[in-house]
Design an enzyme around this catalytic site. Structure first.
Site, PDB file in Angstrom:
ATOM      1  NE  ARG A 106     -20.429   1.726 -16.856  1.00 46.57           N
ATOM      2  CZ  ARG A 106     -20.330   0.501 -17.335  1.00 46.57           C
ATOM      3  NH1 ARG A 106     -21.226  -0.409 -16.998  1.00 46.57           N
ATOM      4  NH2 ARG A 106     -19.364   0.177 -18.151  1.00 46.57           N
ATOM      5  CB  THR A 152     -17.953   3.130  -7.947  1.00 46.50           C
ATOM      6  OG1 THR A 152     -18.515   4.160  -8.787  1.00 46.50           O
ATOM      7  CG2 THR A 152     -16.889   3.742  -7.051  1.00 46.50           C
ATOM      8  CG  ASP A 177     -17.569   3.680 -24.652  1.00 45.29           C
ATOM      9  OD1 ASP A 177     -18.468   4.421 -25.118  1.00 45.29           O
ATOM     10  OD2 ASP A 177     -17.022   3.893 -23.561  1.00 45.29           O
ATOM     11  CG  ASP A 180     -15.315   5.930 -26.603  1.00 45.65           C
ATOM     12  OD1 ASP A 180     -15.535   7.132 -26.355  1.00 45.65           O
ATOM     13  OD2 ASP A 180     -14.644   5.188 -25.858  1.00 45.65           O
TER      14      ASP A 180
HETATM   15  C1  PRP Z   1     -22.691   4.085 -20.949  1.00 46.85           C
HETATM   16  C2  PRP Z   1     -24.040   3.864 -21.591  1.00 46.85           C
HETATM   17  C3  PRP Z   1     -24.981   3.991 -20.422  1.00 46.85           C
HETATM   18  C4  PRP Z   1     -24.172   3.422 -19.277  1.00 46.85           C
HETATM   19  C5  PRP Z   1     -24.630   2.008 -19.065  1.00 46.85           C
HETATM   20  O1  PRP Z   1     -22.462   5.428 -20.790  1.00 46.85           O
HETATM   21  O2  PRP Z   1     -24.332   4.748 -22.609  1.00 46.85           O
HETATM   22  O3  PRP Z   1     -25.368   5.325 -20.144  1.00 46.85           O
HETATM   23  O4  PRP Z   1     -22.789   3.437 -19.689  1.00 46.85           O
HETATM   24  O5  PRP Z   1     -24.004   1.482 -17.976  1.00 46.85           O
HETATM   25  P1  PRP Z   1     -24.780   1.038 -16.665  1.00 46.85           P
HETATM   26  O6  PRP Z   1     -25.991   0.291 -17.085  1.00 46.85           O
HETATM   27  O7  PRP Z   1     -23.760   0.153 -15.995  1.00 46.85           O
HETATM   28  O8  PRP Z   1     -25.087   2.260 -15.867  1.00 46.85           O
HETATM   29  P2  PRP Z   1     -21.030   5.999 -20.313  1.00 46.85           P
HETATM   30  O9  PRP Z   1     -20.943   6.070 -18.827  1.00 46.85           O
HETATM   31  O10 PRP Z   1     -19.947   5.215 -20.998  1.00 46.85           O
HETATM   32  O11 PRP Z   1     -21.065   7.477 -20.806  1.00 46.85           O
HETATM   33  P3  PRP Z   1     -21.078   8.063 -22.299  1.00 46.85           P
HETATM   34  O12 PRP Z   1     -22.418   7.737 -22.889  1.00 46.85           O
HETATM   35  O13 PRP Z   1     -20.895   9.511 -22.056  1.00 46.85           O
HETATM   36  O14 PRP Z   1     -19.960   7.436 -23.082  1.00 46.85           O
END
Ligand code: PRP
Length: 219
Positions: free
Chosen positions: A104, A108, A209, A212
């Protein structure tokens, strides 16, 4: 709203409590997420299609039984979805696992695809998108679009937490995708006003997160 299944099982609620606790270290967090995923997958697959089979028991008596008639695809969304794979495979050891990489954009909040290892044609009947967090819903909706373009008809989303905003977004784009989670939380964090505020788009109360927490990374 799409079909949303929030688990009410005491074991699910107990394990979710451990995930929410910031004192839970990554090793325990991974273990709990694995077990929790098994419970959620159990609930999410209650309507799977089966075909009748007959088995002869040790008493040489015939019994009517079933075999699951659907080939299962597990689609973990990198990175946090990896934490759910083993728990799902424990129930479906023969499932195919296909990875989609989405992150994400922090500004944005829009999903960015960086990895897609799907084969040319699907060899499965039903796909389970695995991602602990349904926040804005952008990532889940993008994953569902990718799977539909690939040719999968039946898709379910299995996660740990969802925000109402994410459920709405997923419904707007994919009303047929059912959602199975341990809990529907209150809302998403707004854009930060001060240096101490959390970033925008985090689930509240949430668990932080998920990526993390699973992998011991973070700021
Ligand atoms: C997180 C989570 C989802 C997304 C959810 O991933 O695991 O994939 O955000 O957010 P959304 O519903 O607003 O799209 P992240 O982008 O933090 O990546 P990561 O899993 O690599 O930490």
């Amino acid at each position: 709203m799409p079909e949303v299944h929030e688990s009410h099982h005491p074991l699910v609620k107990e394990q979710l409590t451990l995930l929410r606790d910031p004192a839970t270290p990554p090793a325990t967090f991974r273990d709990v997420m694995r077990r929790l995923t098994g419970l959620l997958m159990y609930e999410a697959t209650a309507d799977m299609r089966v075909r009748p089979v007959t088995v002869t028991t040790p008493l040489r008596a015939e019994a009517q039984g079933v075999r699951v008639a659907e080939r299962v695809g597990l689609i973990p969304i990198l990175r946090a979805g990896l934490g759910m794979v083993d728990g799902a495979l424990a129930l479906f050891p023969e499932a195919e696992v296909w990875h989609i990489g989405l992150y994400r954009d922090e500004e944005t909040l829009r999903p960015v695809t960086y990895y897609n290892k799907l084969p040319q044609r699907p060899r499965v009947d039903i796909c389970f998108i695995l991602d602990p967090m349904l926040a804005t819903g952008g990532s889940a909706a993008a994953a569902a679009s990718i799977l539909k373009a690939w040719g999968v008809g039946r898709i379910k989303f299995v996660g740990i937490l969802a925000a109402p905003e994410g459920i709405r977004h997923l419904h707007d784009h994919h009303p047929d995708v059912t959602v199975h989670v341990a809990h529907v939380d209150r809302h998403l964090t707004p854009p930060p006003q001060g240096a101490d505020d959390p970033p925008a788009g985090f689930i509240v109360p949430g668990l932080g997160d998920a990526g993390d927490r699973l992998f011991g990374t973070g700021p």
